[in-house]
Design an enzyme around this catalytic site. Structure first.
Site, mmCIF file in Angstrom:
data_model
loop_
_atom_site.group_PDB
_atom_site.id
_atom_site.type_symbol
_atom_site.label_atom_id
_atom_site.label_comp_id
_atom_site.label_asym_id
_atom_site.label_seq_id
_atom_site.Cartn_x
_atom_site.Cartn_y
_atom_site.Cartn_z
ATOM 1 N N GLY A 101 0.834 -1.205 0.000
ATOM 2 C CA GLY A 101 0.000 0.000 0.000
ATOM 3 C C GLY A 101 0.865 1.250 0.000
ATOM 4 N N ASP A 326 0.843 -0.072 13.083
ATOM 5 C CA ASP A 326 1.209 -1.402 12.578
ATOM 6 C C ASP A 326 1.499 -2.402 13.700
ATOM 7 O OD1 ASP A 326 0.924 -0.584 9.958
ATOM 8 O OD2 ASP A 326 3.015 0.028 9.769
HETATM 9 C C1 S3P Z 1 3.077 3.887 6.184
HETATM 10 C C2 S3P Z 1 1.928 4.418 6.720
HETATM 11 C C3 S3P Z 1 0.931 3.622 7.439
HETATM 12 C C4 S3P Z 1 1.464 2.236 7.815
HETATM 13 C C5 S3P Z 1 2.228 1.598 6.693
HETATM 14 C C6 S3P Z 1 3.409 2.455 6.303
HETATM 15 C C7 S3P Z 1 4.014 4.777 5.475
HETATM 16 O O1 S3P Z 1 -0.196 3.455 6.604
HETATM 17 O O2 S3P Z 1 0.394 1.405 8.204
HETATM 18 O O3 S3P Z 1 2.709 0.318 7.072
HETATM 19 O O4 S3P Z 1 5.166 4.361 5.204
HETATM 20 O O5 S3P Z 1 3.633 5.925 5.180
HETATM 21 P P1 S3P Z 1 -1.403 4.529 6.542
HETATM 22 O O6 S3P Z 1 -0.915 5.745 5.901
HETATM 23 O O7 S3P Z 1 -2.480 3.839 5.745
HETATM 24 O O8 S3P Z 1 -1.804 4.725 7.973
#
Ligand code: S3P
Length: 449
Positions: A101, A326
């Protein structure tokens, strides 16, 4: 442990006391950003300590597709010859971000203000995750997107040919969304302003400033207001990626619940936007010493000396959620070995991670004899005390590395072995989890036995 191919069932048996030093790999968030900012700079960025997990390798390939020259020089050592802000070339093929993601959302932001088209996809987990949180703000810059229903991948983004700067309040606590808007703002003229009501991890702001962007952060009644001046020339950097505090949480939590354990985890970030898990564990009564505080790779770090502890349940304040988002899966495992209940509120973002993490943890804990309660935004774990968790269940991991590792940690202290259906996804963030935990004394065996 490979993230692709056939599932890798694995069983975790009650471990001997965990002893030794756990050197966890580089930070995933900083690794993605080092590659992307390197690709947006003119000249050569050198990176050491890069996490060579599948998520980050997919971002490295994506940066090549946009025209950067990305080379692997040695273990953790990478070179990126960037194309400069606004210099992204149009990829010839679909960009596959695998399970990540962070990768797909940051890259969508980074290309949204260049006059090119790119089509993104990923694995079954990523294809089920919401992308409207990115396509909504990049539309304000002038980008267009065409995806599946409910804003899901595969999705094509047409970057804005004449981007305008935006002022955007991030509607949910999300560092990915904040970062995507800032990266899009890089190639828009004038000032892009991003407002977050709650602070989330601040690596993008720190690193953009390090790469020479003009950026200011102001704490106001509205929240954190980040102002970025567009169209800078980013200067290539030497980036030393510090170790990942989210990965460190697994050996730390394992040592807290396996009787007789004493381990050291060096170089764990104490960045206030990432350290909520450590604050919570200390509140639960964890015996953790924070030794040799210093700075590494621009982050405040300490060496953690962790001993088995008798823990008590706590209520985790919702305003701490962003700084440990996380770590809730592994915290819920630790909570099962505490005395009393642990209440985790304000955690609905967990429902749209690599899996629905509230549901995945609830089902897996129940399968191992732990009583839980849940609603849309809350998870409550009823602790059974040290040595009190029956175990004996097999857990579905739903292509989610943190769910897989959390249940393997559960098995290290439960009375009967705990199985998971697939350890493959562990390689996305912590490729050496299995040998590292085995060296400390964990008993992980392939297969469900
Ligand atoms: C991250 C942001 C978080 C986290 C992901 C890494 C990042 O997600 O859960 O593992 O590197 O910006 P969200 O932005 O959806 O909270």
């Amino acid at each position: 442990m490979s993230g692709h191919g056939d599932p890798i069932p694995m069983t975790s048996r009650r471990a001997a006391p965990l002893k030794g030093v756990a050197e966890v790999p580089g930070d995933k968030s900083i690794s993605h950003r080092a590659l992307i900012l390197g690709a947006l700079s003119v000249g050569e960025t050198r990176i050491t300590g890069l996490l060579e997990g599948q998520d980050v390798l997919d971002t490295a390939s994506a940066m090549r597709s946009f025209g950067a020259d990305v080379r692997h020089l040695g273990v953790g050592e990478w070179s990126v010859h960037g194309v400069g802000v606004g210099g992204f070339a149009e990829p010839e093929d679909v960009i596959d971000c695998g399970n990540s993601g962070t990768g797909v959302r940051l890259i969508m932001g980074a290309m949204a203000t260049s006059p090119i088209a790119a089509t993104f996809t990923g694995d079954a987990s990523l294809r089920s995750r919401p992308m409207a949180r990115i396509t909504d703000p990049i539309a304000l810059f002038g980008a267009r997107s065409y995806g599946r229903s409910r804003g899901r991948l595969p999705m094509t983004i047409l970057g804005a040919a004449d981007p305008v700067p935006v002022r955007y309040t991030v509607p949910m606590p999300s560092a990915q969304v904040k970062s995507a808007v800032l990266l899009a703002g890089l190639n828009a003229p004038g000032q892009t302003v991003v407002i977050e009501k709650e602070a989330t991890r601040d690596h993008t702001e720190r690193m953009l400033a390090g790469f020479g962007a003009e950026l200011s952060v102001e704490e106001t009644a509205e929240g954190r207001v980040i102002t970025l001046t567009g169209q800078p020339e980013l200067r290539p950097q030497s980036v030393a990626v510090p170790r990942d505090p989210s990965s460190a949480a697994f050996p730390v939590c394992a040592a807290l619940i396996v009787e007789g354990s004493e381990i050291t985890v060096p170089g764990v970030s104490q960045n206030l936007t990432r350290n909520g898990i450590y604050i919570t564990l200390v509140e639960m009564g964890a015996d953790i010493a924070f030794e040799n505080p210093r700075e590494e790779g621009g982050e405040p770090v300490a060496d953690l000396r962790v001993k088995f502890s008798t823990l008590k349940g706590v209520e985790v304040p919702p305003e701490r959620a962003a700084s440990m988002i996380d770590e809730y899966p592994v915290l819920s495992v630790v909570a099962a070995f505490a005395e009393g209940k642990t209440v985790m509120k304000g955690v609905k973002e967990l429902r749209v991670k690599e899996s629905d993490r509230i549901d995945a943890m609830a089902r897996g804990l129940e399968a191992n004899g732990v009583k839980i309660e849940e609603d849309e935004d809350t998870l409550i774990v009823h602790g059974m005390g040290p040595g009190g968790v029956p175990g004996g269940g097999t857990c579905a991991t739903h292509l989610d590395h943190r769910i897989a590792m959390s249940f393997l940690v559960l098995g290290m202290a439960a009375n009967k072995p705990v199985g998971i259906d697939d350890a493959g996804p562990v390689s996305t963030s912590f490729p050496v989890f299995e040998p590292l935990m085995m060296r400390l004394g964990a008993q992980l065996v392939r297969g469900n036995r």
